[in-house]
Design an enzyme around this catalytic site. Structure first.
Site, mmCIF file in Angstrom:
data_model
loop_
_atom_site.group_PDB
_atom_site.id
_atom_site.type_symbol
_atom_site.label_atom_id
_atom_site.label_comp_id
_atom_site.label_asym_id
_atom_site.label_seq_id
_atom_site.Cartn_x
_atom_site.Cartn_y
_atom_site.Cartn_z
ATOM 1 N N HIS A 88 81.331 50.470 20.250
ATOM 2 C CA HIS A 88 81.602 51.174 18.998
ATOM 3 C C HIS A 88 80.441 52.069 18.578
ATOM 4 O O HIS A 88 80.650 53.077 17.908
ATOM 5 C CB HIS A 88 81.941 50.174 17.897
ATOM 6 C CG HIS A 88 83.328 49.629 18.006
ATOM 7 N ND1 HIS A 88 84.353 50.022 17.182
ATOM 8 C CD2 HIS A 88 83.855 48.730 18.874
ATOM 9 C CE1 HIS A 88 85.461 49.387 17.522
ATOM 10 N NE2 HIS A 88 85.191 48.598 18.540
ATOM 11 N N ASP A 134 94.863 38.095 25.677
ATOM 12 C CA ASP A 134 95.527 37.752 26.935
ATOM 13 C C ASP A 134 94.630 37.005 27.918
ATOM 14 O O ASP A 134 94.658 37.268 29.126
ATOM 15 C CB ASP A 134 96.033 39.032 27.609
ATOM 16 C CG ASP A 134 97.506 39.292 27.309
ATOM 17 O OD1 ASP A 134 98.324 38.405 27.583
ATOM 18 O OD2 ASP A 134 97.823 40.374 26.803
#
Length: 354
Positions: free
Chosen positions: A61, A203
């Site tokens: 980021h 996931d």
């Protein structure tokens, strides 16, 4: 200390920053050794946990905040120095908790380390306790940032594949390098995509840097771990995990699907491609000739003997085969009942009642 107090401390960071009084010397690595030791012992504590995940996310980021069109300083630490501005960006939602976790350590050591070096050092060290992760090269000597990053430079999980590929291409990243960077999702979680279930892993089981993320995203989605209809989320195949729309689409796009599939069955390849990609990310906006290699500060993460497997109850017939040039290989299925992955314990959970 409460979350509110820590966040207030971080938001006050620009008020207490002082520019370095002199240029860093070649002894910078020795100077930064106590900083690295403090982070390893007192922030990460030998765990591939929430603090480690947050520090790794912060690399991206901060560094991606650069564009040949609108400017920005790249990997310069502006997300710390100008946090009041950058934390208001929608794509940085949830990073206030990350900075609340890391902020006190930067305040403690700001006399000897720039915010840009701190972000990259913490991110490289974050992998040290993650089995299977590569050792990432770390260089020091970034000057203080001059301004906040422009808004709208961080890709979002609801962006199209075209938008994501174009954003990365604008700063020199090819499609295989993008998939390599997404290896970080193997040890990551979501706090804000579905705010009803903070700390939901992507996931995967988020404490080992392995191939599960690349296998599981190709499985047919059947459920949501929390609420449905969240922007940037699609159905997952394993209860307790969250699937990003962007991961789902990149895994099935012909430009990136074959790289995705290669990583699904080759953990050493996944690790070997991630290390140079994240190092390249750490150099955005910087001149490598002005930096000093301090990679000796980064421990070698523990090894992992990864055996690619389908989750319990899942088989090759559940895979949505997407690579146009190679079929997905048949893999063994893990024994046992269907997985129900627990949320990631949050770094600030021990302080919520204090």
């Amino acid at each position: 200390m409460s979350i509110r107090k820590l966040t207030a401390l971080v938001l006050a960071l620009p008020l207490v920053f002082a520019a370095p009084s002199k240029r860093q010397t070649p002894a910078i690595c020795s100077t930064l050794a106590p900083v690295a030791q403090d982070l390893l012992e007192n922030l990460f504590g030998g765990e591939c946990g929430d603090s480690a995940h947050g520090a790794l996310r912060l690399i991206f980021h901060d560094a991606i905040g650069i564009s040949p069109v609108v400017g920005g300083g790249g990997a310069d630490g502006s997300i710390i120095t100008f946090n009041e501005t950058e934390l208001a960006f929608e794509a940085n939602d949830g990073l206030d908790d990350v900075l609340a976790d890391l902020g006190p350590f930067f305040l403690k050591h700001q006399a000897v380390i720039s915010s840009g070096d701190f972000v990259q050092l913490a991110g490289a060290l974050s992998l040290a306790a993650c089995p299977g992760a590569p050792k990432v090269q770390f260089v020091a000597g970034r000057p203080p940032p001059l301004a906040p990053s422009p808004n709208f430079l961080v890709p979002e999980p609801f962006n199209t594949t075209d938008q994501i590929l174009e954003r990365f291409a604008s700063v020199g990243f090819a499609p295989p390098e993008i998939i390599a960077l997404l290896s970080s999702h193997s040890i990551a979680g979501a706090d804000t995509v579905d705010p009803t279930i903070p700390g939901t892993p992507f996931d995967t089981t988020p404490s080992v840097y392995d191939t599960n993320i690349f296998i599981d995203v190709l499985l047919k989605g059947t459920l949501f771990p929390g609420t449905s209809g969240n922007q940037g989320e699609v159905e997952t195949a394993v209860n307790g995990t969250l699937r990003l729309q962007s991961d789902f689409e990149l895994a099935r796009d012909p430009r990136t699907a074959c790289t995705w599939q290669e990583f699904a069955t080759n953990q050493p390849l996944m690790a070997s491609q991630f290390a140079p990609a994240v190092f390249k990310l750490s150099l955005l906006g910087q001149n490598i000739n002005d930096l000093t290699d301090c990679s000796e500060l980064i421990p070698q993460p523990p090894a992992l003997k990864d055996v690619p497997e389908f989750p319990p109850g899942q088989f090759l017939s559940d895979i949505q085969d997407s690579c146009p040039t190679a079929r997905f290989p048949d893999l063994p299925t893990q024994p046992g009942p269907p997985l129900d992955v627990a949320p990631i314990p949050q770094a600030d959970s021990d302080d919520e009642d204090s």
